[in-house]
Design an enzyme around this catalytic site. Structure first.
Site, PDB file in Angstrom:
ATOM      1  N   ASN A  92      -5.088   0.134  -4.114  1.00  0.00           N
ATOM      2  CA  ASN A  92      -4.800   1.451  -4.709  1.00  0.00           C
ATOM      3  C   ASN A  92      -4.525   1.341  -6.213  1.00  0.00           C
ATOM      4  O   ASN A  92      -4.007   2.252  -6.826  1.00  0.00           O
ATOM      5  CB  ASN A  92      -3.605   2.109  -4.002  1.00  0.00           C
ATOM      6  CG  ASN A  92      -2.334   1.282  -4.109  1.00  0.00           C
ATOM      7  OD1 ASN A  92      -2.320   0.218  -4.735  1.00  0.00           O
ATOM      8  ND2 ASN A  92      -1.258   1.763  -3.522  1.00  0.00           N
ATOM      9  N   HIS A 116      -2.505  -0.860  -7.670  1.00  0.00           N
ATOM     10  CA  HIS A 116      -1.162  -1.298  -8.077  1.00  0.00           C
ATOM     11  C   HIS A 116      -1.227  -2.672  -8.748  1.00  0.00           C
ATOM     12  O   HIS A 116      -2.112  -3.478  -8.474  1.00  0.00           O
ATOM     13  CB  HIS A 116      -0.158  -1.249  -6.918  1.00  0.00           C
ATOM     14  CG  HIS A 116      -0.248  -2.322  -5.878  1.00  0.00           C
ATOM     15  ND1 HIS A 116      -0.468  -2.049  -4.545  1.00  0.00           N
ATOM     16  CD2 HIS A 116      -0.111  -3.662  -5.950  1.00  0.00           C
ATOM     17  CE1 HIS A 116      -0.459  -3.188  -3.863  1.00  0.00           C
ATOM     18  NE2 HIS A 116      -0.252  -4.182  -4.690  1.00  0.00           N
ATOM     19  N   GLU A 165       3.486   0.949  -7.761  1.00  0.00           N
ATOM     20  CA  GLU A 165       2.602   1.809  -6.982  1.00  0.00           C
ATOM     21  C   GLU A 165       2.159   3.010  -7.819  1.00  0.00           C
ATOM     22  O   GLU A 165       2.761   3.305  -8.856  1.00  0.00           O
ATOM     23  CB  GLU A 165       3.359   2.298  -5.739  1.00  0.00           C
ATOM     24  CG  GLU A 165       3.833   1.182  -4.815  1.00  0.00           C
ATOM     25  CD  GLU A 165       2.714   0.602  -3.935  1.00  0.00           C
ATOM     26  OE1 GLU A 165       1.520   0.797  -4.234  1.00  0.00           O
ATOM     27  OE2 GLU A 165       3.058  -0.069  -2.938  1.00  0.00           O
ATOM     28  N   ASP A 173       7.265 -10.332  -8.959  1.00  0.00           N
ATOM     29  CA  ASP A 173       7.964  -9.509  -7.967  1.00  0.00           C
ATOM     30  C   ASP A 173       8.484 -10.341  -6.806  1.00  0.00           C
ATOM     31  O   ASP A 173       8.108 -11.499  -6.623  1.00  0.00           O
ATOM     32  CB  ASP A 173       7.040  -8.381  -7.462  1.00  0.00           C
ATOM     33  CG  ASP A 173       5.626  -8.865  -7.150  1.00  0.00           C
ATOM     34  OD1 ASP A 173       5.408 -10.085  -7.074  1.00  0.00           O
ATOM     35  OD2 ASP A 173       4.738  -8.013  -6.983  1.00  0.00           O
TER      36      ASP A 173
HETATM   37  C1  GLP Z   1       0.799  -7.717  -3.437  1.00  0.00           C
HETATM   38  C2  GLP Z   1       1.411  -8.278  -4.715  1.00  0.00           C
HETATM   39  C3  GLP Z   1       0.516  -8.022  -5.900  1.00  0.00           C
HETATM   40  C4  GLP Z   1      -0.894  -8.483  -5.576  1.00  0.00           C
HETATM   41  C5  GLP Z   1      -1.440  -7.707  -4.410  1.00  0.00           C
HETATM   42  C6  GLP Z   1      -2.863  -8.073  -4.039  1.00  0.00           C
HETATM   43  O1  GLP Z   1       1.026  -6.363  -3.305  1.00  0.00           O
HETATM   44  N1  GLP Z   1       2.705  -7.737  -4.991  1.00  0.00           N
HETATM   45  O2  GLP Z   1       1.035  -8.696  -7.030  1.00  0.00           O
HETATM   46  O3  GLP Z   1      -1.717  -8.312  -6.695  1.00  0.00           O
HETATM   47  O4  GLP Z   1      -0.597  -7.968  -3.295  1.00  0.00           O
HETATM   48  O5  GLP Z   1      -2.885  -9.188  -3.191  1.00  0.00           O
HETATM   49  P1  GLP Z   1      -4.166 -10.029  -2.857  1.00  0.00           P
HETATM   50  O6  GLP Z   1      -4.408 -10.910  -4.028  1.00  0.00           O
HETATM   51  O7  GLP Z   1      -3.801 -10.822  -1.644  1.00  0.00           O
HETATM   52  O8  GLP Z   1      -5.286  -9.080  -2.623  1.00  0.00           O
END
Ligand code: GLP
Length: 243
Positions: free
Chosen positions: A135, A137, A142, A67
């Site tokens: 949540n 995702h 989402e 993304d």
């Molecule tokens: C963002 C990214 C996700 C990732 C999430 C969790 O929303 N788009 O791909 O998994 O954050 O991030 P973290 O690893 O910092 O908890």
């Protein structure tokens, strides 16, 4: 889904590195699906250290990222392109023209999504790395995202904006929209490796592993993937009933 629980985030990164290294060693032109967020940073550091120490080569490897924020240029330090270069791509011998991510600055969003879907079809991934949001995702899919969706533009939820604001100076700086692979693209990867660290992920991890498969918890689709490995530290695994 195969579940591996590690003591802490360092042990988790060691284990994740083992899985990734097996893919890279097994196929010199493997296609790696990569992810951003804080969770994979330890894994990327190990890939860089291994490249420096053992000469593991990425010369023929290709990468595709999940993304990208809409509106950010690749040179913007908050962009996911910048994150990938900073944490991994600039420190290994990969050809940067073989590293792909959505173009956050694309003006025709629909066309950009089509381009990315075509690219993903052309480059079947040997592995897709994932983190998980609080949540549930995955990437920026989402709750409520249809499972059959491919690359699309999303409006981020307040929860995700708040969670991701730690990487920005202030919450209002977090882009409101992003390009993301859809659940269908993620499921198309041959192997999926999902990482989770910390007690703030415990509810999402439990719902993903033990709850029903539902579009309200995007990560739950992974129960249906034929080769999915979850590596969770003790905090993230703390609410699993079967350990
Ligand atoms: C963002 C990214 C996700 C990732 C999430 C969790 O929303 N788009 O791909 O998994 O954050 O991030 P973290 O690893 O910092 O908890």
């Amino acid at each position: 889904m195969k579940v591996i629980i590690t003591k802490d985030k360092e042990a988790l990164a060691d284990k994740a590195f083992e899985v990734m290294k097996a893919v890279v060693d097994g196929k010199k032109d493997a296609v790696l699906g990569l992810a951003t967020g804080s969770t994979p940073i330890g894994l990327y550091a190990r890939m860089v250290a291994d490249h420096r120490k053992n000469g593991t080569s990425y010369r023929e490897i290709k990468t595709v990222n999940l993304d990208e924020y809409a509106g950010l240029r690749p040179t913007d330090p908050q962009s996911y392109r910048y994150f990938m270069r900073d944490n991994l791509l600039d420190h290994i011998d990969i050809d940067l023209t073989n590293t792909y991510i959505e173009d956050g600055t694309a003006t025709d969003a629909e066309k950009e999504c089509e381009r990315y879907n075509a690219l993903l079809r052309r480059l079947p991934r040997d592995i897709q790395l994932l983190g998980i949001g609080e949540n549930g995702h995955i990437a920026f899919n989402e709750p409520g995202t249809p499972f059959d969706m491919e690359t699309h533009v999303v409006t981020l939820t307040e929860n995700t904006i708040a969670a991701n604001s730690r990487f920005f100076e202030k919450e209002s700086d977090v882009p409101r929209r992003a390009f993301t692979m859809g659940p269908k693209n993620i499921m198309d990867a041959k192997k999926v490796l999902i990482l989770a660290v910390g007690t703030n992920k415990a509810d999402a991890v439990r719902a993903m592993v033990e709850g029903e498969v539902t579009e309200s918890l995007p990560a739950s689709i992974l129960q249906k993937h034929p080769d999915c490995i979850l590596i969770a530290d003790e905090g993230a695994a703390s609410k699993l009933s079967k350990k």
